[in-house]
Motif scaffolding. Sequence first.
Motif, PDB file in Angstrom:
ATOM      1  N   HIS A   1    -129.938 -66.405 -11.727  1.00  0.00           N
ATOM      2  CA  HIS A   1    -129.194 -67.527 -11.126  1.00  0.00           C
ATOM      3  C   HIS A   1    -128.815 -67.188  -9.685  1.00  0.00           C
ATOM      4  CE1 HIS A   1    -127.936 -69.042 -15.346  1.00  0.00           C
ATOM      5  NE2 HIS A   1    -129.139 -69.445 -15.012  1.00  0.00           N
TER       6      HIS A   1
ATOM      7  N   HIS B   1    -134.516 -68.355 -23.036  1.00  0.00           N
ATOM      8  CA  HIS B   1    -134.503 -68.746 -21.621  1.00  0.00           C
ATOM      9  C   HIS B   1    -134.671 -67.552 -20.677  1.00  0.00           C
ATOM     10  CE1 HIS B   1    -133.307 -70.643 -17.942  1.00  0.00           C
ATOM     11  NE2 HIS B   1    -132.201 -69.925 -17.861  1.00  0.00           N
TER      12      HIS B   1
ATOM     13  N   LEU C   1    -137.566 -66.152 -17.654  1.00  0.00           N
ATOM     14  CA  LEU C   1    -137.244 -65.890 -16.236  1.00  0.00           C
ATOM     15  C   LEU C   1    -137.756 -64.527 -15.804  1.00  0.00           C
ATOM     16  CD1 LEU C   1    -133.507 -67.103 -16.191  1.00  0.00           C
ATOM     17  CD2 LEU C   1    -135.565 -68.465 -15.743  1.00  0.00           C
TER      18      LEU C   1
ATOM     19  N   HIS D   1    -136.812 -71.140 -12.798  1.00  0.00           N
ATOM     20  CA  HIS D   1    -136.219 -71.897 -13.914  1.00  0.00           C
ATOM     21  C   HIS D   1    -137.133 -73.055 -14.345  1.00  0.00           C
ATOM     22  CE1 HIS D   1    -132.583 -69.576 -13.675  1.00  0.00           C
ATOM     23  NE2 HIS D   1    -132.090 -70.258 -14.694  1.00  0.00           N
TER      24      HIS D   1
ATOM     25  N   ASP E   1    -130.272 -63.627 -17.052  1.00  0.00           N
ATOM     26  CA  ASP E   1    -130.083 -65.031 -16.649  1.00  0.00           C
ATOM     27  C   ASP E   1    -129.120 -65.104 -15.460  1.00  0.00           C
ATOM     28  OD1 ASP E   1    -130.428 -67.784 -16.759  1.00  0.00           O
ATOM     29  OD2 ASP E   1    -128.967 -68.103 -18.348  1.00  0.00           O
TER      30      ASP E   1
HETATM   31 ZN    ZN Z   1    -130.826 -69.689 -16.284  1.00  0.00          ZN
END
Ligand code: ZN
Length: 385
Positions: free
Chosen positions: A196, A279, A283, A265, A192
């Motif tokens: 990002h 999550h 991704l 996202h 994650d």
């Molecule tokens: Zn994220």
Amino acid sequence: MKNFNFKSPTQIVFGKGTISKLVELISQDEKILLTYGGGSIFKNGVYEQVKAALGARKVVEFGGIEVNPTFETLMKAVEVGRHEKVTFLLAVGGGSVLDGTKFIAAAIPFEGDDPWDLLSKNAKVVRAIPLASVMTLPATGSEMNSGAVISRKSTQEKLSFGDWKIAPQFSILDPETTYSLPKIQIRNGIVDSYIHVMEQYLTYPVASPLQDRQAEAILKTLLEEADAILAEPADYDARATYMWSATQALNGNLSCGVVADWATHGIGHEITAFYGLAHAETLAIVYPALIRYKKEQKREKILQYAQRIFGLCELPGHNLVEEAIRATEVFFHRIGMPTRLSDYGIDAQEAAQRIRDRFMARNTKLGEHRDIFPDDVFKILLAAA
Ligand code: ZN
Ligand code: NZQ
């Protein structure tokens, strides 16, 4: 460089033993709603540390905030918060608990008919109850940003909202709280955080050499430290580096003056909404397929990424762009993260169709050029089969 407006209202209190600082950080007069998730804080000693530091302050507890926090559960906390007239919210746990608490903070004083409008209609956050966090899972950056992502069970939606009024006043980051994390959560947190950075970095050049180097520093650090971060027994310095990297990846700093993508996202949230994947798992599926699909538009930055992050160079007969994407996938696989829908038994055709239909209904356009239309999303998801 583009114009930007940067605000960072969150005090970070970082390091071993810092949960005890709550005693100085929250006034004696506050009536606190302490929020938590499924119970990890009772197993790793974090709850005891928090309670000890809060001492005689008035505390009401609300637990059971689930992974991908739901509107349905959070509205129960809103009722508790209103009934108890709480004046301060303290989230103790991972990104889900904190995001949920950000929603509770805005929903308690919400004056419209339905606080879901904060997510579905971009209703303005006029007031919010002050909040803070003890963050136990490095991943989302929620501990130092103004965003929250909330799901709704009844409609299988997952939407985000943001406002500086819901940014934590402070966040306590004690790397030792991460020792109890299962490896799968650490793997998720690394991916994650990595993505990002990529969402804010891998677009097109806008003359932002400082921001590029800052992004690259985080990517390199995650690549170099991943094995130590995942090692047993937990290594304090590696966990501290991981925790601070995750915060830095999404605290607003990297997005200053640059364009951002966020398509991965946007698509990933729909995979979670329909299929319940974590999550970061979504991704890792979407990202490689998406940059392959957009490789011409992203070419300059992919070449920079290839050279600076993986030390790849242009050689006759080599496809640097594909090698960089491949190296990214290899990294994800190395830390145990799958990159295909089929790894989760999801039928790509069905997923692509469902998500295309939803985006068509919402008229969604994604990516740094806002040129990823529902039909493009369909193709990207088929490529991630
Ligand atoms: Zn994220
Ligand atoms: O619920 P508990 O029992 O606390 O267990 C949690 C949960 O099962 C557990 N956990 C957390 N800290 C632990 C621990 N277990 C042992 N030891 C610890 N120290 O880990 C599990 C996952 O927790 P969760 O909070 O769901 O994970 P994460 O921090 O990755 O948060 C994911 C949510 O954040 C959203 C995601 O969409 C997802 O809903 N995001 C929020 C963002 C933001 N606010 O800026 C940005 C991100 O892109 C992301 O969308």
